[in-house]
Design a protein around this motif. Structure first.
Motif, PDB file in Angstrom:
ATOM      1  N   ALA A 187       0.829  -1.209   0.000  1.00  0.00           N
ATOM      2  CA  ALA A 187       0.000   0.000   0.000  1.00  0.00           C
ATOM      3  C   ALA A 187       0.859   1.254   0.000  1.00  0.00           C
ATOM      4  N   LYS A 237       2.701   2.056  -3.496  1.00  0.00           N
ATOM      5  CA  LYS A 237       1.885   2.722  -4.521  1.00  0.00           C
ATOM      6  C   LYS A 237       1.957   4.241  -4.421  1.00  0.00           C
ATOM      7  N   ASP A 261      -5.148  -5.494   6.565  1.00  0.00           N
ATOM      8  CA  ASP A 261      -5.533  -4.913   5.277  1.00  0.00           C
ATOM      9  C   ASP A 261      -5.338  -3.402   5.357  1.00  0.00           C
ATOM     10  N   HIS A 314      -5.153   0.369   3.461  1.00  0.00           N
ATOM     11  CA  HIS A 314      -5.530   1.173   2.293  1.00  0.00           C
ATOM     12  C   HIS A 314      -5.089   2.609   2.519  1.00  0.00           C
ATOM     13  N   ILE A 368      -5.449   5.746  -0.030  1.00  0.00           N
ATOM     14  CA  ILE A 368      -5.978   6.042  -1.370  1.00  0.00           C
ATOM     15  C   ILE A 368      -6.175   7.544  -1.531  1.00  0.00           C
ATOM     16  N   GLU A 425     -16.654  -0.668  -1.788  1.00  0.00           N
ATOM     17  CA  GLU A 425     -15.818  -1.025  -2.935  1.00  0.00           C
ATOM     18  C   GLU A 425     -15.546   0.229  -3.739  1.00  0.00           C
ATOM     19  N   ALA A 473      -8.813  -0.577 -11.132  1.00  0.00           N
ATOM     20  CA  ALA A 473      -8.642  -1.425  -9.942  1.00  0.00           C
ATOM     21  C   ALA A 473      -9.748  -1.147  -8.931  1.00  0.00           C
ATOM     22  N   LYS A 474      -9.989  -2.131  -8.070  1.00  0.00           N
ATOM     23  CA  LYS A 474     -11.005  -1.999  -7.028  1.00  0.00           C
ATOM     24  C   LYS A 474     -10.374  -2.282  -5.672  1.00  0.00           C
ATOM     25  N   GLU A 475     -10.721  -1.477  -4.680  1.00  0.00           N
ATOM     26  CA  GLU A 475     -10.257  -1.692  -3.316  1.00  0.00           C
ATOM     27  C   GLU A 475     -11.464  -1.737  -2.388  1.00  0.00           C
ATOM     28  N   VAL A 533     -12.869  -1.521   1.226  1.00  0.00           N
ATOM     29  CA  VAL A 533     -12.550  -0.968   2.544  1.00  0.00           C
ATOM     30  C   VAL A 533     -13.622  -1.405   3.530  1.00  0.00           C
TER      31      VAL A 533
END
Length: 322
Positions: A210, A213, A256, A258, A260, A290, A297-299, A301
């Motif tokens: 993460a 990126k 997990d 994220h 973003i 989502e 791309a899809k993340e 949360v």
């Protein structure tokens, strides 16, 4: 009375999440190695790395009692006993010969291809023969032979000077053991390498996928510093470990992570899917947002409830997308 200011550190949060994930990985890897070892042991795993060359019956018996699996003989003479082993198709695969050491005879099973094996005419003797064998006890064989001699097992062994240790020529068996040991060592090595890489990821947060990126949006360290500032002064919404900031969405859930930027979010949808513990075990269905990004791309949360998800969805659509 001192005043304590709240100070958020995303780097610490990333390390904490990865450290928790590492603990789970260690438990899983140890379990995997343990299960693999257990399976191999139930497969009668032998040690092919130690091979003893006994020159007499005492040395052979001592090797067996000490747990040695394989013995090697060079240039010995074998005498056919009249017994053999067949496969499911009733084809002879081993002929049984007798090896004499001192005054003791040992049954030796030689592959049929090495003894011109067929039921009618195997070699009566094999001279100057060298082979490696694994040792085991086969009371069914001893019982069968003793019945043919109208004798009890123990009486047969004593009267005819036969050992209850059976020698099975082990070319293919030993190779299988090498492969099983290689498989076990490979699993151990892969597990150790994986854990070392995971440990590096805990120490060096820039190795986290993460965080990696973020290089697409500027200097990673500067971005992390700006996120810390936004958490303190420009936070729009917070639920658990998920925060909607002025320019970022950050979320931490059971390993997990994220991070973003708002400018790459195209749409948001509320879904239900399985929630996993550190990427390994599912703990049932849960609510997720989502996020569809500009690159397709899809993340997903995690959100605590559908109500919280609806609130976050509205904020993202109003503040980030519109």
């Amino acid at each position: 009375m001192g005043v304590h200011m709240y100070c958020y550190d995303i780097r610490k949060q990333i390390r904490t999440e990865n450290r928790r994930k590492l603990i789970g990985e260690i438990v899983i890897m140890i379990t995997l190695v343990f299960i693999t070892a257990l399976i191999l042991l139930t497969c009668n795993l032998k040690n092919p790395f130690v091979v003893v060359e006994p020159s007499n019956s005492k040395q052979l018996d001592k090797a067996y009692k000490s747990g040695v699996d394989y013995v090697r003989f060079k240039h010995v003479n074998l005498e056919f006993t009249g017994y053999y082993k067949t496969n499911e198709s009733n084809e002879i695969i081993y002929n049984c010969y007798a090896l004499t050491l001192d005054d003791t005879k040992y049954f030796v099973f030689v592959p049929a291809k090495d003894s011109d094996g067929n039921k009618e005419s195997p070699k009566s003797e094999i001279n100057n023969y060298s082979f490696t064998a694994n040792m085991q006890k086969d009371w069914k064989l001893i019982e069968k032979v003793s019945k043919d001699y109208d004798s009890e097992k123990t009486e047969f062994l004593e009267e005819y000077g036969v050992s209850d240790i059976i020698l099975n020529e082990a070319k293919s068996d030993r190779m299988e053991m090498y492969l099983l040991w290689a498989l076990f060592m490979l699993i151990v090595i892969i597990s150790l390498v994986y854990l070392v890489l995971s440990l590096l990821q805990v120490k060096l947060i820039t190795r986290d996928k993460a965080v990696k990126k973020l290089v697409n949006y500027g200097n990673i360290q500067e971005i992390l510093d700006s996120i810390n500032k936004e958490v303190l002064s420009e936070k729009i919404y917070e639920s658990g470990k998920t925060k909607l900031l002025k320019n970022w969405i950050i979320s931490f859930d059971l390993g997990d992570i994220h991070i973003i930027p708002k400018q790459i979010i195209q749409s948001v949808t509320l879904i239900k899917e399985k929630r996993k513990v550190y990427g390994f075990f599912s703990i049932g269905e849960a609510n997720f947002m989502e996020l569809t990004l500009t690159d397709g791309a899809k993340e997903a949360v995690y959100v605590k409830s559908s109500l919280i998800g609806e609130e976050m969805k509205q904020i993202i659509e109003n503040e980030y997308i519109s």
